[in-house]
Scaffold this motif. Sequence first.
Motif, mmCIF file in Angstrom:
data_model
loop_
_atom_site.group_PDB
_atom_site.id
_atom_site.type_symbol
_atom_site.label_atom_id
_atom_site.label_comp_id
_atom_site.label_asym_id
_atom_site.label_seq_id
_atom_site.Cartn_x
_atom_site.Cartn_y
_atom_site.Cartn_z
ATOM 1 N N ASN B 17 37.160 41.533 41.565
ATOM 2 C CA ASN B 17 38.356 41.873 42.340
ATOM 3 C C ASN B 17 39.573 40.994 42.110
ATOM 4 O OD1 ASN B 17 36.889 43.902 43.556
ATOM 5 N ND2 ASN B 17 36.190 42.593 45.221
ATOM 6 N N TYR B 18 39.379 39.882 41.397
ATOM 7 C CA TYR B 18 40.491 38.940 41.315
ATOM 8 C C TYR B 18 40.880 38.649 39.871
ATOM 9 C CZ TYR B 18 39.365 38.513 46.186
ATOM 10 O OH TYR B 18 39.115 38.804 47.503
ATOM 11 N N THR B 20 41.624 35.692 38.477
ATOM 12 C CA THR B 20 41.424 34.332 37.966
ATOM 13 C C THR B 20 39.943 34.067 37.721
ATOM 14 O OG1 THR B 20 41.300 33.475 40.212
ATOM 15 C CG2 THR B 20 43.432 33.340 39.131
ATOM 16 N N LYS B 360 35.972 39.675 52.976
ATOM 17 C CA LYS B 360 35.985 40.493 51.750
ATOM 18 C C LYS B 360 37.337 40.371 51.046
ATOM 19 C CE LYS B 360 32.722 43.781 53.668
ATOM 20 N NZ LYS B 360 32.457 45.136 54.132
ATOM 21 N N ASP B 361 38.374 39.986 51.803
ATOM 22 C CA ASP B 361 39.701 39.797 51.218
ATOM 23 C C ASP B 361 39.907 38.364 50.748
ATOM 24 O OD1 ASP B 361 41.529 41.926 53.590
ATOM 25 O OD2 ASP B 361 40.235 42.396 51.891
ATOM 26 N N LYS B 363 39.485 35.295 48.512
ATOM 27 C CA LYS B 363 39.190 35.126 47.083
ATOM 28 C C LYS B 363 37.985 34.238 46.832
ATOM 29 C CE LYS B 363 41.891 34.138 42.964
ATOM 30 N NZ LYS B 363 43.245 33.985 42.471
#
Lengths: 412, 419
Positions: B17-18, B20, B360-361, B363
């Motif tokens: 999802n991210y 990095t 869940k949001d 990171k």
Amino acid sequence: MKRNKVITLDNGLKIVIYQDNTKHSMYAELIVNYGAINKDFNINDKEYHICDGMSHFLEHLLIEHSIYGNSLQYFKKNYIESNGLTSSRFTKFYIHTVKDFEENLERLIKVVNVPNFNKEDIETTKSAIFEEIKRSQDNKFSEFNILKNSCLFRNINYKTVLGSESELSSIDYSMAKLCYDVFYQPFNQTLAIAGNIDIDKVVELVKSIYFDIKTEKIDYKLIDFNEPDEISKLEGSIYKDITKEYISINYKINISNFSPKDKVNLTFYLSYFLAYNFAQTSDAYKKLIEENISVDRIFFDYNFIDKFLIIQIGTYTSEFDKFIILITNIIKSKKFNLEDFEVRRKRSIISLITREDNFINMIKPFISNVSDFGYNYIDEIKDIEQFNFTDYKNMISSLDFSNYCITKMLKK
Amino acid sequence: MKELKFDSVPYIIRNKNYSTITFKLIYSCNYEEKDLVYINLLQPLISNYSKKCKIEQEFKLELVKRLIINMTFKKMILNDNLFLTFTLTVPDPKRVKDFNIENAFSFFYDMIYNPNVSNGEFDKKQLEREREYIKSNLNESLKRISNFSYQRFISYFDDKSELKNNMYNNIDLLDKVTPKDLYKYYKSVIIDNTPICIVYGDVDKEKVNTLYYKYFKKNDKPIIINKNYNCYLIPKSDTSYIEEKSDYNQSALYFGYKIEKMSEKDRIYLSLLCNILCSRETNLIFNALRVDNNLIYSYNFGCKSKNAMFFIEAYISKNSKDKTITIIDEMFRNIKNKNKIKEYIDKILVGIEYELIESKDSKYFKLNEFIAKKSESGFTLKEIYNGYKKINIDKFLKFLERVKLDTIYFLRGEANEKE
């Protein structure tokens, strides 16, 4: 889905929205264009001059005496993060939640727009703020900032966001109500909403909430500071119980001719320029260490007040003359480096990509673009890709650094 | 003492999802009190210089040019255990074109394994500079009421020198560290040690291993940690009350609590108590001191289950001291009510349910939970939730009987006090 939009309603309220349906929570921030600096205004040719601390006091008053009682307590009991904040230019109220967003958005709007305070509430609200003032008095940079403002400005005369104890004591119901009625009108507000929302649905909701809120329109005019470009005092010092002395060189730069887009670009270009010349990657920092001017780094920052850009460059040192010469020479010579510019531009692009990982990191700069600069667009990669070295040099070169003052914090 | 086993191959935590990728290298070693100064000097010498970039400016410039988002070196001390964690955060090469991940990783490796050392010594001038920097910062930070008052509080509260063993109380030892001593220490904790490696992001196991083993030797031996995190403070038989004067505007009032006969099983009870006192949805301290009685603008709360303690730090007017003490005392007495406790637990559980959704949001939530669980240094959110659900309220009430108010410390602010 990710979308963004800026809408202005008929009542003048601006709504800034960032929709990100990959996330699970929602955030709303109601910003009132009323901060510590807004002390003087005119209604029907009558002038009003309000003491320091009123905008911050109103923030507390609205939060602690809302139609829901203490609204922070109310929201938190219902599993919602909430708080308020006052700065020199704004007062902000926010919520962050995973549930019942629409109902709580309405409550947030009503906390701010349906005043519920009475005369008794004025005195009870002051207690916590007295403690907050004492806390700031124990912060050495609090007094240092007051000194900085007094040296920079001739007519902008606010000292602190919190006000002094005597100023806070002087606030009464009629003064508070007047300031509320004047500044808390919908056209003076921006509502920012972000997260797992539906833009169209939320806009309709906000319209209906504000439709039900009755406010009497008051025509007012902020009294222009007529602040000149020149600084007020070249130098100032305070004495504190400290072990390391501190110096700051504060530049006052008129940017009234900058367009909204120019101002947004300026924030990027200025950060590149300041980083290149003063960050730990800079020759100035290297010189600072080699010549034993300081064991600390160079601290630099900027903000916008009225039509001015204020840049502060400082460090912990007692070698004041050496530091002044180092910084003023660098500013005078205005050095630029193409390779450095390219790297920092690339890093800005990376920053924009990684911003999307957190929708709050997306909405905050978006709010800043709209509220601070009047630029109704979110930062995008294509904007950064259009930055070029010539524009960067020209923009920084156009800034007039000739007006600056020096402030020092000296050992008692 | 318990033995924890870790793989010497990289742990991969996939999260698509991210944008990095984070590499963490964790070096676990034994800790003795005297090591504190070494670690504090090692941190800047490793983080600001290397063999290839001997000057700090050059080192920092490389960080910028290699597009590294973040590179840090942190320590965590848990009684006899020390964890030195090196973290590298970089953009995901799939999302940022022209980003060279190996370029960044090699710099990260150099930072850890190739510091600016020659002839078995760190650079003397750089050591001097960092020593001066640490000393000047420590001395200056003691001028802040929060640091000053906390140091005064623990000087009375800490009977085992657990909390007191910090840099404020060891400034004079900084001068005794030589470049050679420091290198010897560095060699023992880094060079002669095998790190636990964790990689987090949208990563492929094979690619991670290919990169990692370009720099690290393959090693099938597991990494063993002798977990001995706890050093329980012992409550005094009676509450001590100490008052001192200061030139600050504010007054600081500390309530220091210790748990009698603390054991590992009590950790969940202590966690629950702390949540009842200051979680978002119950927040007894804020409600009692600010909402109901307008005594404070702010307070701080600290809890260390490994030391069987927690404290409340309230900033008040000097004349509110007695009232504040009464209110805190009343607050604790009122908690000892079975029905109220049930209410609090129910509220906190709902709060955690929402927090789990919100996480869940977040990171780094997955990464941090993994580390806390693997190292057994803290509960995961799910463990807390399950633990609270199963709590026996009678046993919790019995636990509350063992919570002792050990120390009340009042630092009276005498400057410009307004009534």
